[in-house]
Scaffold this active site. Structure first.
Site: not given
Length: 418
Positions: A219, A250, A403
């Protein structure tokens, strides 16, 4: 291997409690003072963008953390990507989770009973991360947030040095996992270049010790150092993991760091363009994923942004993708609204109802059909599964959403033994 206590509260309320006046925004790669905090918060709030920063002054951070955790509006939660993914998976009563992160007394008390913490992972003091939330349309001085999001900062040396990685890998023999989830590499940005390079090499050696028949998911999280990102991608970590989870910040940073497709794009304006996103995802798997010529293990990327998710897989390695991407989207809607199931009155659609699948090759144009919300397309042995997200109108809690999405997607994903 990153675990902490998240202190969640309104960013504007904390800055007011610290006596900080509104200021113009300015980006800081590392925060070293309250002034830096004030400017960086304004910078990201103005853009409605998520960000995470290291606060370098330990004493100043401790004072800010004390003010934050004692604020009447503050809420304390399990934090750190690893602990959050563990907590989410632990809601399934049939799963046992091994968590190796720096676990202090408060965090231990907050963890689910299904989460096992080895004694070597326990420490006397908790690591606190401060999560400053703001709502869409919220004002602070001249700054107005276009979307709800949060700004995260910490002075976290234990997670920053990946202190628990070796403990984690050595605990796997006894634990015998079916899946390994790694996170926390981004926490190393607060280290010196030399320390970071050395620790990354040690991390790679440790990860290489994990038996190859156990799938590994990495992750990613917010980063600012392009060289470090490039190291993780090119030389070291990507080829060792089977799967990656990331968001739009990201993804763009990754292509900028490696001069990939659309690297000249400075930032997203509004909802990330699906064609641009899928070009970059395709490039990552083509350049760094498993091919006939390349011995990389990387065969899966789970991309999530507020409005939609895309699960991309190299053909022949994964199954149940439609259910996995849909489960991740459902988790986003329910967790943000804090409801057990999707409540149609509390959510809305933000995803584009029509889009093209690429800007670098002859694209296909796709129109969404509400009766079949997961759309798929293929490109050179790589499959894309796209689903819109039912976005919560008034999010109760945005932290840990990525998450939860990745954990839920993994839970529904079927990995084919090779």
């Amino acid at each position: 291997v990153n675990a902490c206590v998240d202190v969640v509260l309104s960013g504007v309320k904390l800055l007011e409690a610290l006596g900080l006046e509104p200021s113009d925004g300015k980006n800081h790669a590392v925060l070293s003072s309250r002034q830096d905090l004030r400017e960086a918060f304004a910078h990201f709030m103005e853009r409605g963008a998520a960000a995470e920063r290291f606060f370098s002054d330990a004493e100043a951070f401790r004072d800010i953390a004390r003010t934050a955790s004692e604020h009447p509006a503050a809420q304390l939660y399990v934090g750190g990507n690893a602990a959050l993914i563990g907590q989410k998976l632990a809601t399934n009563p049939d799963l046992k989770i091994l968590l190796c992160g720096p676990v202090g007394p408060k965090l231990h008390e907050l963890l689910d009973d299904n989460v096992v913490v080895p004694p070597e992972s326990m420490q006397e003091r908790d690591e606190f991360h401060l999560i400053l939330e703001y709502q869409a349309g919220e004002q602070w001085g001249r700054v107005r947030a276009p979307a709800a999001n949060r700004f995260i900062f910490s002075h976290d040396l234990s997670n920053g040095a990946l202190n628990m990685l070796e403990v984690f890998v050595s605990s796997l023999d006894e634990f015998q996992p079916d899946l390994v989830v790694l996170s926390g590499l981004h926490m190393m940005e607060g280290q010196s270049k030399e320390m970071r390079q050395r620790r990354l090499m040690e991390a790679v050696a440790s990860i290489s010790d994990i038996p190859t028949d156990i799938p590994i998911h990495l992750e990613l999280a917010s980063m600012t150092d392009q060289d470090f990102m490039s190291n993780i991608m090119h030389q070291q970590v990507f080829p060792l993991v089977n799967s990656i989870g990331l968001n739009e910040q990201e993804l763009l940073f990754l292509t900028q760091a490696a001069s990939g497709p659309h690297a000249s794009l400075a930032s997203w304006s509004g909802i990330p363009d699906v064609g641009v996103v899928s070009d970059i995802l395709f490039w990552i798997l083509k350049e760094h994923g498993r091919t006939a010529e390349r011995a990389s293990d990387l065969t899966r990327i789970h991309f999530h942004t507020l409005a939609y998710h895309i699960l991309v897989t190299v053909d022949g390695h994964w199954g149940n993708q439609a259910a996995a991407v849909a489960a991740g989207a459902r988790a986003a809607g329910t967790q943000a609204c804090a409801t057990d199931t999707i409540d149609a009155s509390k959510v809305f659609l933000k995803a584009p109802l029509e889009f093209v699948t690429s800007h670098t090759e002859a694209p296909s144009k796709i129109s969404l059909n509400p009766d079949e919300p997961v759309v798929q397309w293929h490109r050179e042995g790589i499959s894309f599964h796209f689903t819109p997200v039912l976005v919560c109108k008034d999010p109760v809690r945005t932290v840990g959403l990525g998450d939860a999405i990745s954990a839920e997607g993994l839970f529904y994903s079927e990995v084919y033994p090779q």
